[in-house]
Design a protein around this motif. Structure first.
Motif, PDB file in Angstrom:
ATOM      1  N   LYS A  23      81.061 -54.813   5.641  1.00  0.00           N
ATOM      2  CA  LYS A  23      82.288 -54.809   6.001  1.00  0.00           C
ATOM      3  C   LYS A  23      83.337 -55.367   5.156  1.00  0.00           C
ATOM      4  CE  LYS A  23      81.322 -57.334   9.446  1.00  0.00           C
ATOM      5  NZ  LYS A  23      81.250 -58.206  10.664  1.00  0.00           N
ATOM      6  N   GLY A  24      82.839 -55.702   3.909  1.00  0.00           N
ATOM      7  CA  GLY A  24      83.760 -56.206   3.002  1.00  0.00           C
ATOM      8  C   GLY A  24      84.358 -57.515   3.025  1.00  0.00           C
ATOM      9  N   GLN A  25      83.772 -58.353   4.147  1.00  0.00           N
ATOM     10  CA  GLN A  25      83.981 -59.615   4.566  1.00  0.00           C
ATOM     11  C   GLN A  25      83.628 -60.772   3.521  1.00  0.00           C
ATOM     12  OE1 GLN A  25      86.076 -59.824   7.419  1.00  0.00           O
ATOM     13  NE2 GLN A  25      86.371 -57.804   7.286  1.00  0.00           N
ATOM     14  N   ASP A  26      84.417 -61.687   3.366  1.00  0.00           N
ATOM     15  CA  ASP A  26      84.143 -62.897   2.863  1.00  0.00           C
ATOM     16  C   ASP A  26      82.990 -63.681   3.469  1.00  0.00           C
ATOM     17  OD1 ASP A  26      85.074 -64.869   0.673  1.00  0.00           O
ATOM     18  OD2 ASP A  26      85.055 -65.994   2.458  1.00  0.00           O
ATOM     19  N   PHE A  27      82.179 -64.176   2.748  1.00  0.00           N
ATOM     20  CA  PHE A  27      80.988 -65.059   3.307  1.00  0.00           C
ATOM     21  C   PHE A  27      81.037 -66.408   2.875  1.00  0.00           C
ATOM     22  CE2 PHE A  27      76.202 -65.685   3.752  1.00  0.00           C
ATOM     23  CZ  PHE A  27      76.358 -65.393   5.096  1.00  0.00           C
ATOM     24  N   ALA A  28      82.168 -66.820   2.092  1.00  0.00           N
ATOM     25  CA  ALA A  28      82.375 -68.084   1.621  1.00  0.00           C
ATOM     26  C   ALA A  28      82.182 -69.509   2.668  1.00  0.00           C
ATOM     27  CB  ALA A  28      83.561 -68.545   1.059  1.00  0.00           C
ATOM     28  N   ALA A  29      82.668 -69.203   3.822  1.00  0.00           N
ATOM     29  CA  ALA A  29      82.778 -70.186   4.794  1.00  0.00           C
ATOM     30  C   ALA A  29      81.216 -70.569   5.229  1.00  0.00           C
ATOM     31  CB  ALA A  29      83.562 -69.964   6.029  1.00  0.00           C
ATOM     32  N   GLU A  30      80.601 -69.100   5.500  1.00  0.00           N
ATOM     33  CA  GLU A  30      79.021 -69.448   5.768  1.00  0.00           C
ATOM     34  C   GLU A  30      78.293 -69.953   4.826  1.00  0.00           C
ATOM     35  OE1 GLU A  30      77.988 -68.890   8.691  1.00  0.00           O
ATOM     36  OE2 GLU A  30      79.656 -67.740   9.827  1.00  0.00           O
ATOM     37  N   ALA A  31      78.404 -69.683   3.599  1.00  0.00           N
ATOM     38  CA  ALA A  31      77.654 -70.369   2.432  1.00  0.00           C
ATOM     39  C   ALA A  31      78.056 -71.761   2.372  1.00  0.00           C
ATOM     40  CB  ALA A  31      78.125 -69.428   1.062  1.00  0.00           C
ATOM     41  N   ARG A  32      79.179 -72.082   2.595  1.00  0.00           N
ATOM     42  CA  ARG A  32      79.441 -73.606   2.307  1.00  0.00           C
ATOM     43  C   ARG A  32      78.656 -74.333   3.390  1.00  0.00           C
ATOM     44  NH1 ARG A  32      83.695 -76.921   0.389  1.00  0.00           N
ATOM     45  NH2 ARG A  32      84.611 -74.881  -0.430  1.00  0.00           N
ATOM     46  N   ALA A  33      78.660 -73.779   4.870  1.00  0.00           N
ATOM     47  CA  ALA A  33      78.096 -74.469   5.939  1.00  0.00           C
ATOM     48  C   ALA A  33      76.583 -74.409   5.477  1.00  0.00           C
ATOM     49  CB  ALA A  33      78.283 -73.684   7.139  1.00  0.00           C
ATOM     50  N   LEU A  34      75.969 -73.374   5.052  1.00  0.00           N
ATOM     51  CA  LEU A  34      74.595 -73.339   4.511  1.00  0.00           C
ATOM     52  C   LEU A  34      74.261 -74.405   3.690  1.00  0.00           C
ATOM     53  CD1 LEU A  34      72.058 -72.056   5.102  1.00  0.00           C
ATOM     54  CD2 LEU A  34      72.553 -70.115   3.782  1.00  0.00           C
ATOM     55  N   GLY A  35      75.180 -74.548   2.725  1.00  0.00           N
ATOM     56  CA  GLY A  35      74.990 -75.386   1.750  1.00  0.00           C
ATOM     57  C   GLY A  35      74.851 -76.926   2.119  1.00  0.00           C
ATOM     58  N   ARG A  36      75.676 -77.206   3.277  1.00  0.00           N
ATOM     59  CA  ARG A  36      75.599 -78.626   4.142  1.00  0.00           C
ATOM     60  C   ARG A  36      74.346 -78.528   4.791  1.00  0.00           C
ATOM     61  NH1 ARG A  36      81.201 -77.332   5.094  1.00  0.00           N
ATOM     62  NH2 ARG A  36      80.555 -76.391   7.260  1.00  0.00           N
ATOM     63  N   ALA A  37      73.924 -77.549   5.460  1.00  0.00           N
ATOM     64  CA  ALA A  37      72.635 -77.685   6.066  1.00  0.00           C
ATOM     65  C   ALA A  37      71.518 -77.935   5.205  1.00  0.00           C
ATOM     66  CB  ALA A  37      72.373 -76.249   6.853  1.00  0.00           C
ATOM     67  N   THR A  38      71.461 -77.355   4.100  1.00  0.00           N
ATOM     68  CA  THR A  38      70.223 -77.482   3.044  1.00  0.00           C
ATOM     69  C   THR A  38      70.468 -79.029   2.617  1.00  0.00           C
ATOM     70  OG1 THR A  38      70.728 -75.135   2.249  1.00  0.00           O
ATOM     71  CG2 THR A  38      69.318 -76.642   1.068  1.00  0.00           C
ATOM     72  N   ALA A  39      71.579 -79.556   2.350  1.00  0.00           N
ATOM     73  CA  ALA A  39      71.635 -80.660   1.776  1.00  0.00           C
ATOM     74  C   ALA A  39      71.438 -81.761   2.888  1.00  0.00           C
ATOM     75  CB  ALA A  39      72.862 -81.232   1.323  1.00  0.00           C
ATOM     76  N   GLU A  40      71.464 -81.657   4.313  1.00  0.00           N
ATOM     77  CA  GLU A  40      71.035 -82.451   5.290  1.00  0.00           C
ATOM     78  C   GLU A  40      69.658 -82.485   5.343  1.00  0.00           C
ATOM     79  OE1 GLU A  40      73.217 -81.472   8.876  1.00  0.00           O
ATOM     80  OE2 GLU A  40      75.058 -81.607   7.996  1.00  0.00           O
ATOM     81  N   VAL A  41      68.949 -81.352   5.248  1.00  0.00           N
ATOM     82  CA  VAL A  41      67.450 -81.380   5.275  1.00  0.00           C
ATOM     83  C   VAL A  41      66.879 -81.872   4.239  1.00  0.00           C
ATOM     84  CG1 VAL A  41      65.358 -79.664   5.235  1.00  0.00           C
ATOM     85  CG2 VAL A  41      67.492 -79.009   6.617  1.00  0.00           C
ATOM     86  N   HIS A  42      67.357 -81.824   3.154  1.00  0.00           N
ATOM     87  CA  HIS A  42      66.869 -82.498   1.735  1.00  0.00           C
ATOM     88  C   HIS A  42      66.856 -84.097   1.919  1.00  0.00           C
ATOM     89  CE1 HIS A  42      67.307 -78.899  -1.167  1.00  0.00           C
ATOM     90  NE2 HIS A  42      66.052 -78.891  -0.544  1.00  0.00           N
ATOM     91  N   THR A  43      68.125 -84.494   2.481  1.00  0.00           N
ATOM     92  CA  THR A  43      68.386 -85.923   2.679  1.00  0.00           C
ATOM     93  C   THR A  43      67.397 -86.457   3.922  1.00  0.00           C
ATOM     94  OG1 THR A  43      70.674 -85.508   2.145  1.00  0.00           O
ATOM     95  CG2 THR A  43      70.125 -87.667   3.323  1.00  0.00           C
TER      96      THR A  43
END
Length: 484
Positions: free
Chosen positions: A268-288
């Motif tokens: 759709k040509g949509q930006d995915f940056a907000a989802e990628a940022r949220a996914l980065g936070r989720a990954t860090a929470e799991v690692h922590t």
């Protein structure tokens, strides 16, 4: 569970002899079969449990309509020569075999074949997970904490499992099989199994104890206690270690697979940056949470030297297998030697338990927008002991960065700017939750991303040659140390 029995009525050796001709043809065709390209030369029965007795007739009348066997079978195949490989007896697979006099049309896709010899002669056998009755039996066994032969069904008593949930087999699995029960639970059944502590149960249990909401907590699990001599015949299996066969977890209803979601947004040509940022936070929470729950270690020169040596060995083997890599070999090697140089100078890194095979397909976004991580078994082809070793968290980060790149280059035309934006957003989100940005350790991150890209090149060259340009584009970037 009144229909289940606690011992095998049909002699196991006769049962295998009855099924073996059909399994030789059927097993290699399954998507979760790991030994594709090599013929199956025979089977060893590791364990057999009769869950429902095979159909019997008396006076021309069928007394039972459905039989059900749970099998652990080792498939023997000729070895493929490889660097440092030792003899391997073959992979062990979990099979759930249904037995009927005749197969109704709705179960036609599950057909294994018609048995012509042995105790099941004249009957039809099939992949039982396609049939609601066997799937219901598994859930009831988990709900009641049953013990059937060598099978143990265990559960978290703090979570309720309602009886009568309607099962459906998911069709999008690859290395395992999953059954959803009434949009409430999902049962993941491991297909290729090994004895020992399975990280796909171990790590979610540890995260549940920490109260981490980013991973669905195990509700129940299925284990096989196998006689050591049966399990270890001709193999290096650990006698006495149980096999983890399946894990039941809450089903995230309406969740979107991260890979499919990314491809839809790209289309759709949509930006995915907000989802990628949220996914980065989720990954860090799991690692922590994992670092709190399980021991961490410090990696110094000796440990990093071994890690770098393995990366270089894999690069050398890949260059031999895929000639397209040869022009990039010096630059790729520099990614690994740079890491070794830092270690030699006294730099150390913290290692912990990690996901081990993190990519967009291992992430689910709930309808409320929350990201969850799934499938913690690591890379299935790696030995279990290696998958359970502490590793730098940046290995997971590198895997996700490669996944953004794959998504962006799987569309026509490729969207490298989309990938760059997502990679940056993911690292920023990770930094918000972890307190440190992965990009501040560029040498380690480049080494792990390079190692992953090399693996991808070999995989695509062997299985999907049309996809080879995707990882080769990353190889070109990584060999020149252009990390944008």
């Amino acid at each position: 569970m009144s229909e289940a029995v606690t011992s095998t009525v049909t002699p196991p050796s006769a049962l295998l002899a009855s099924l073996e001709p059909l399994l030789r043809e059927w097993l290699p065709r399954q998507r979760w079969f790991a030994g594709k390209g090599r013929p199956v030369t025979g089977f060893t029965l590791v364990a057999a449990t009769e869950l429902l007795p095979a159909p019997l007739e008396q006076g021309g009348t069928s007394l039972t309509k459905l039989g059900l066997y749970h099998l652990l079978v080792r498939a023997h195949q000729p070895l493929v020569p490889s660097h440092g490989a030792s003899d391997h007896p073959g992979d062990c697979y979990q099979l759930l075999i249904g037995v009927r006099e005749a197969l109704p049309p709705r179960l036609a896709p599950a057909l294994i074949g018609h048995v012509t010899q042995g105790p099941l002669a004249g009957r039809t056998v099939y992949e039982a997970l396609h049939d609601p009755r066997p799937a219901e039996l598994l859930l009831e066994a988990l709900r009641t904490q049953a013990r059937i032969g060598g099978l143990r069904f265990e559960r978290d008593r703090h979570q309720e499992i309602r009886a009568g949930l309607v099962p459906r087999l998911m069709t999008a699995e690859q290395s395992n099989s999953s059954v959803v029960y009434g949009d409430t639970f999902i049962l993941k059944l491991m297909r290729r199994v090994v004895p020992g502590v399975n990280p796909d149960l171990e790590l979610p249990l540890a995260l549940a104890r920490e109260g981490c909401p980013r991973v669905p907590p195990p509700t129940a699990w299925m284990v096989a206690d196998v006689d050591g001599s049966a399990a270890a015949t001709g193999s290096v299996d650990f006698a006495g270690e149980p096999y983890v066969l399946g894990v039941l977890q809450p089903f995230v209803q309406g969740a979107a697979d991260g890979w499919e979601l990314a491809l839809r947004e790209l289309a759709k040509g949509q930006d995915f940056a907000a989802e990628a940022r949220a996914l980065g936070r989720a990954t860090a929470e799991v690692h922590t949470a994992l670092a709190r729950a399980l021991p961490t270690v410090t990696l110094g020169h000796a440990q990093l030297e071994q890690t770098v040596g393995g990366m270089i060995e894999r690069l050398d083997a890949a260059v031999q297998a895929v000639p397209a890599l040869r022009p990039y070999a010096p630059g790729l090697r520099s990614a690994f030697t740079a890491l070794g140089d830092l270690a030699a100078e006294g730099r150390t890194w913290t290692a912990q338990r990690i996901h081990g095979d993190l990519h967009l397909g291992q992430c689910l976004r709930s309808p409320a927008g929350e990201w969850r991580l799934i499938d913690f078994e690591g890379e299935p082809a790696r030995p279990l002991a290696e998958r359970r070793m502490p590793q730098p968290a940046l290995k997971d980060v590198a895997g996700m960065l490669r996944s953004f790149d794959y998504a962006a280059r799987s569309v026509d035309p490729p969207q490298p700017d989309w990938a760059r934006t997502c990679r940056a957003a993911y690292c920023s989100g990770y930094a918000e939750a972890a307190g440190h940005d992965p990009r501040t350790d560029p040498v380690l991150l480049r080494a792990y991303e390079t190692d992953k890209a090399i693996y991808e090149v070999v995989y695509e060259a062997r299985h999907r040659p049309d996809w080879l340009p995707v990882p080769l584009a990353a190889v070109h970037r990584l060999a020149s140390a252009d990390l944008t």
